[in-house]
Scaffold this active site. Structure first.
Site, PDB file in Angstrom:
ATOM      1  CG  ASP A   1      26.263  -6.789  -9.229  1.00 36.31           C
ATOM      2  OD1 ASP A   1      26.692  -5.635  -8.702  1.00 36.31           O
ATOM      3  OD2 ASP A   1      26.854  -7.569  -9.915  1.00 36.31           O
TER       4      ASP A   1
HETATM    5  C1  BGC Z   1      29.774  -6.176  -9.117  1.00 35.83           C
HETATM    6  C2  BGC Z   1      29.649  -6.745  -7.485  1.00 35.83           C
HETATM    7  C3  BGC Z   1      30.028  -5.728  -6.672  1.00 35.83           C
HETATM    8  C4  BGC Z   1      29.403  -4.341  -6.823  1.00 35.83           C
HETATM    9  C5  BGC Z   1      29.557  -3.160  -5.686  1.00 35.83           C
HETATM   10  C6  BGC Z   1      29.310  -4.845  -9.053  1.00 35.83           C
HETATM   11  O1  BGC Z   1      29.726  -4.309 -10.260  1.00 35.83           O
HETATM   12  O2  BGC Z   1      29.439  -7.037 -10.038  1.00 35.83           O
HETATM   13  O3  BGC Z   1      30.471  -7.758  -7.471  1.00 35.83           O
HETATM   14  O4  BGC Z   1      29.848  -6.415  -5.348  1.00 35.83           O
HETATM   15  O5  BGC Z   1      29.615  -3.992  -8.048  1.00 35.83           O
HETATM   16  O6  BGC Z   1      30.572  -2.936  -5.853  1.00 35.83           O
END
Ligand code: BGC
Length: 735
Positions: free
Chosen positions: A282
Site C-alpha cells: 500500500d
Molecule cells: C489506500 C489504498 C489505495 C492507495 C492508492 C492508499 O492510501 O489505502 O486503498 O489503493 O492509497 O491510492
C-alpha cells in the site's frame, strides 16, 4: 504484423534483440517472453520494475522512466500525460518495457456507482459484476490498466471509515462479491484481459478492517483462527477467480506489519493458495515499517518487505534506493528480485501492454458516461436501497401527490452522492435527490425544497423555513446523513450519530405532525435509534453515485420495490461496536431475565437492525422449512428448502437467507453463519420453493488442532428474511 516480422528479422540479423521495440518471436509463450526479457535486464532495470511512482510529469521522474527505473504509475488520469510517460518508457528506455498505470476505480470511474457497501446490500453478485465490467471499460478507455479494487476487507466496526469501501461483515457474501468483481474487471474465458478489461487488485491483505477502536491504520489483534475463517476467505476467493494482483495493508496483525509478513504474503498466498500474480504494497507501507518499529531505516524496511513477498513498492523508494546495494553486498539474492520482476512482467504481458502500450485519446468520449452505464448505475442504485422502516405505509409516495417537502443538507448535494473514492466522477454529472424527485413527480406536484442545515456544524437558521415547507406539504422527505468526506480512508468516526444538527432538524420538522420519510445517505451504518423510534419511515440510500437521485426516486415513487438488505449490522449506539451477527454465544449468553449474562446495563445488547435486514413494499411469508435427509454423512449433501410467498399486493424481490449453526464443536462456533442466499422475484400472491444444498465442505472450520475439517454432530438450520427472523430446523452430520 508484417512490420513486426520485418523488424524482427532485421534485429535478429544484427544479433541484438532490442526490446526497445518490444519485439518477441511470434508464438512465444508469456513465460518465455518474460524469461527472455529478464535475461537482458540490468539489476537496476529490474528494481525499476518494482517501483510504482505517484509523481507525474516532473523532469526528475521522466528521467527515471527513461533509465528504466519506474515500472508503474498510480493516479494518473490525464491520458495525454499517461501516453507521454509511456512513450518514454517504450521508445526511449533501453529495453522499452511498458509502464502499467494503476488507479483507484473503487465503485466506478466516471460513472460512479453506489459505494461498495451499498452494492453489497443488493445481494446481487451478477449485477456487481456488470458494474465492475463497466468500471473496467471506462477505466481502460482512459488509459488505466490496473485498478486497486475490489477491497475485500471484512469490517465489523462501523466507526472504521473504510467500511464504505468493502462488502460488510460477512465472509461468505464478501467472497462471492470478490469473485464477481474480479470477473467483471478482468473478464474470463476469451475475454480475459481483453481491451475493455483491467487487472484487478484484492486489498488490503489482510485484516485491515479489524483496526482497534475502528481507528484507521490502527493495530489489529486477530487470532489465527479468526484470520483464516473470517478475514482471509474473501482474498482466497478472489485469488481463485484469477485476481492479477494483491495489495498489502497498512496494519499489523499481532505484532507483524502485514507488509512484512512472510507468513501472509508467501506461505499462505503463494504456498497455500498458489497465487501467481504480483503483490503491491500500500501507499508508502514499506517505508512505514520504520514507524511500525520493525525496521531501523529504509534499507531494512525494503529488505524485510521484499523477503516477505512484496513485489512492487507503492510510492516510497526503499526498493529503488537500496535493493541494488543489498544485492551487491550479497545481503539478498538477485533471484528474489528476479522472481518479483517475473510476476510483474507476466501481468504486463497478459493485459496486452507490450502489444498495445498506448491509450487512444479519442476513445474516452464515446465510453465514459455511456447511457448504458448510467442505466446500470441507476439499477445498482435502486437495488442497493434498503427500506429500514415503513410502519404507516407512507412509502411509496403516490405520483399524484400534490406537494412534497424535500428537506435536508443532502437533498440537493451533488458531491456527496458520490461518496468516498469517486474515481474521476464529476459532481455536475450527478442526479441529486431533488432532481430525481422532480423528474418523477407529476407536473402539478409542488416540491418545497429547503436545505435546513449543513451536514456538520451547529447553525439552525434554516430550521424555521424547513418547518414552513413541511407544514404546507402532504409528505416530508428528509435527506440527511454523512457527507462524502465522512467515510473512507482516514475518516474514522468516534461517534455514529447523525452529524451536526441534523437530528434536531428532524425533531423540529416532526413537531408539524406531517408524515415523514427519513432518507439516510451515508457511508457507514449509523446509530439512528432516535429516528427509528420516532419517525415512521426510513429509507437507506448510502452514497448512491451518479444516478443516485433517479434510483432513489424510483424507490420513493414505487417504480422499484426496494429489495436491499444491510450487510453490516446497525448498532443502537456506538458503545455496542464492534457488533456483528456471526458472534459467539459465550458461556453466559445475554438474557432478559438473568442479570449475570453478557449484556449492558444501559443499552440492549441486540442491534438496531440486524445483518441481512431490509423491508419491501410487499410482505413475504416463509413456511414449510424442510431439511432432507436429517442425517448426512461427510460425503452426502443435505437439501434445505423453504416456501416463500408474496403475501402483499405488489410484485417484489426477496433475499432468502440460509444460516447454519454448528451446535457443538471442538472449539466454539458462531451462533450462526450465512451459508447461502437467493434473490427471488415473486408476483403478488405467488409462492416459490427455494432450495439450498449443503455439503460437509461448507461446514469446515479450524478445529482445536487447527485442521480445516467438518466435525460430526448436530447443526441448526435457520432460513429467513434476515439473520434474526428465521424458521429453524436441524440435521446431523455423521462420521
Ligand atoms: C489506500 C489504498 C489505495 C492507495 C492508492 C492508499 O492510501 O489505502 O486503498 O489503493 O492509497 O491510492
Amino acid at each position: 504484423m508484417k512490420i513486426r516480422i520485418k523488424l524482427l528479422s532485421f534485429l535478429l540479423s544484427l544479433s541484438i534483440l532490442s526490446a526497445a521495440q518490444n519485439v518477441f518471436a511470434v508464438g512465444l509463450t508469456t513465460e518465455k517472453k518474460v524469461e527472455e526479457l529478464l535475461q537482458k535486464m540490468t539489476l537496476e532495470e529490474k528494481i525499476g520494475q518494482m517501483y510504482q511512482s505517484r509523481d507525474g510529469g516532473q523532469d526528475s521522474i521522466l528521467k527515471l522512466v527513461q533509465k528504466g527505473n519506474v515500472g508503474s504509475f498510480l493516479g494518473i488520469t490525464d491520458i495525454i500525460l499517461r501516453n507521454k510517460l509511456q512513450k518514454i518508457a517504450v521508445e526511449k528506455s533501453r529495453l522499452g518495457i511498458p509502464l502499467i498505470f494503476g488507479f483507484d476505480t473503487i465503485h466506478g470511474y466516471k460513472t460512479v456507482f453506489p459505494i461498495p457497501l451499498g452494492q453489497a446490500a443488493s445481494w446481487n453478485p451478477k449485477l456487481a459484476e456488470k458494474v465492475a465490467a463497466v468500471s473496467a471499460k471506462e477505466s481502460r478507455s482512459d488509459g488505466i490498466d490496473w485498478v486497486f479494487a475490489p477491497m475485500v476487507d471484512i469490517a465489523r466496526d462501523a466507526r472504521w471509515g473504510r467500511i464504505a469501501e468493502g462488502f460488510g461483515e460477512d465472509t461468505y457474501l464478501a467472497s462471492l462479491m470478490a469473485q464477481a468483481k474480479v470477473r467483471g474487471l478482468q473478464g474470463y474465458g476469451d475475454g480475459l484481459f481483453g481491451p475493455d478489461k483491467v487487472a484487478a487488485c484484492l486489498k488490503h491483505y489482510a485484516g485491515y478492517g479489524a483496526a482497534e477502536g475502528g481507528r484507521d491504520y490502527n493495530t489489529c489483534e486477530i487470532s489465527q483462527r479468526t484470520l483464516r475463517e473470517i478475514y482471509l476467505p474473501p482474498f482466497q476467493a478472489g485469488v481463485q477467480a484469477g485476481a492479477a494482483t494483491i495489495m498489502s495493508g497498512f496494519n499489523e496483525i499481532s505484532g507483524v506489519p502485514v507488509t512484512a509478513s512472510r507468513f501472509l504474503l508467501t506461505d499462505i498466498l503463494r504456498g497455500e493458495w498458489g497465487f501467481d500474480g504480483f503483490v503491491v504494497s500500500d501507499y508508502t507501507s514499506v517505508r512505514e515499517l520504520i514507524p511500525h518499529g520493525i525496521a531501523i531505516d529504509e534499507t531494512q524496511a525494503g529488505k524485510k518487505a521484499l523477503l516477505a513477498g512484496i513485489d512492487m513498492e507503492m510510492s516510497s523508494r526503499c526498493y529503488l534506493n537500496n535493493l541494488s546495494r543489498l544485492v551487491r553486498q550479497d545481503k539478498i539474492s538477485e533471484k528474489v528480485i528476479d522472481q518479483a520482476v517475473r510476476r510483474i512482467l507476466r501481468i504486463k504481458f497478459d493485459i496486452g501492454l507490450f502489444d498495445n502500450p498506448y491509450a487512444d485519446p479519442n476513445k474516452p468520449s464515446s465510453v465514459l458516461l455511456h447511457k448504458d452505464h448510467l442505466e446500470l448505475a441507476r439499477e445498482m442504485a435502486r437495488q442497493s436501497v434498503v427500506l429500514l422502516k415503513n410502519t404507516n405505509g407512507i412509502l411509496p409516495v403516490s405520483k399524484d401527490i400534490k406537494s412534497i417537502a424535500l428537506i435536508g443538507p443532502l437533498a440537493d448535494s451533488r458531491e456527496d452522492m458520490m461518496g468516498t473514492w469517486k474515481g474521476v466522477g464529476d459532481a455536475e454529472d450527478v442526479v441529486t435527490i431533488l432532481e430525481g424527485i422532480q423528474d418523477k413527480a407529476s407536473a402539478e406536484c409542488k416540491i418545497n425544497y429547503v436545505k435546513g442545515c449543513d451536514v456538520k456544524g451547529d447553525l439552525i437558521d434554516g430550521f424555521a423555513q424547513a418547518v414552513e415547507a413541511a407544514k404546507k406539504s402532504d409528505v416530508v422527505i428528509m435527506a440527511v446523513g454523512e457527507s462524502e468526506k465522512m467515510s473512507g480512508e482516514a475518516h474514522s468516526r468516534a461517534s455514529l450519530d447523525l452529524p451536526g444538527v441534523q437530528r434536531e432538524l428532524i425533531e423540529e420538522v416532526q413537531k408539524t405532525g406531517k408524515p415523514i420519510v427519513v432518507l439516510l445517505l451515508t457511508g457507514r451504518p449509523l446509530a439512528i435509534t432516535w429516528i427509528d423510534k420516532n419517525i415512521p419511515t426510513i429509507l437507506l440510500g448510502w452514497h448512491p453515485g451518479t444516478q443516485g437521485g433517479n434510483g432513489i426516486a424510483d424507490v420513493i415513487f414505487g417504480d422499484y420495490n426496494p429489495s436491499g438488505k444491510i450487510t453490516a449490522t446497525f448498532p443502537r449506539n456506538v458503545g455496542q461496536v464492534p457488533i456483528y451477527y456471526n458472534c459467539k454465544n459465550t458461556g453466559r449468553p445475554p438474557s432478559e431475565s438473568e442479570y449475570h449474562t453478557s449484556r449492558y446495563i444501559d443499552s440492549h445488547w441486540t442491534p438496531l437492525y440486524p445483518f441481512g435486514y431490509g423491508l419491501s413494499y410487499t410482505t413475504f411469508h416463509y413456511s414449510n422449512l424442510k431439511v432432507s435427509p436429517d442425517k448426512i454423512s461427510m460425503e452426502q449433501p443435505v437439501t434445505i428448502s423453504v416456501d416463500v410467498k408474496n403475501a402483499g399486493k405488489r410484485a417484489g424481490e426477496e433475499i432468502v437467507q440460509l444460516y447454519v449453526r454448528d451446535v457443538v464443536g471442538s472449539v466454539t462456533r458462531p451462533v450462526k453463519e450465512l451459508k447461502g442466499f437467493e434473490k427471488i422475484l415473486l408476483k403478488h400472491g405467488e409462492k416459490k420453493t427455494v432450495s439450498f444444498t449443503l455439503t460437509a465442505e461448507q461446514l469446515k472450520f479450524y478445529n482445536i488442532d487447527n485442521q480445516f475439517v467438518a466435525e460430526s454432530g448436530m447443526f441448526k438450520v435457520m432460513v429467513g428474511k434476515n439473520s434474526v427472523d428465521c424458521l429453524e430446523s436441524e440435521f446431523e452430520l455423521t462420521k
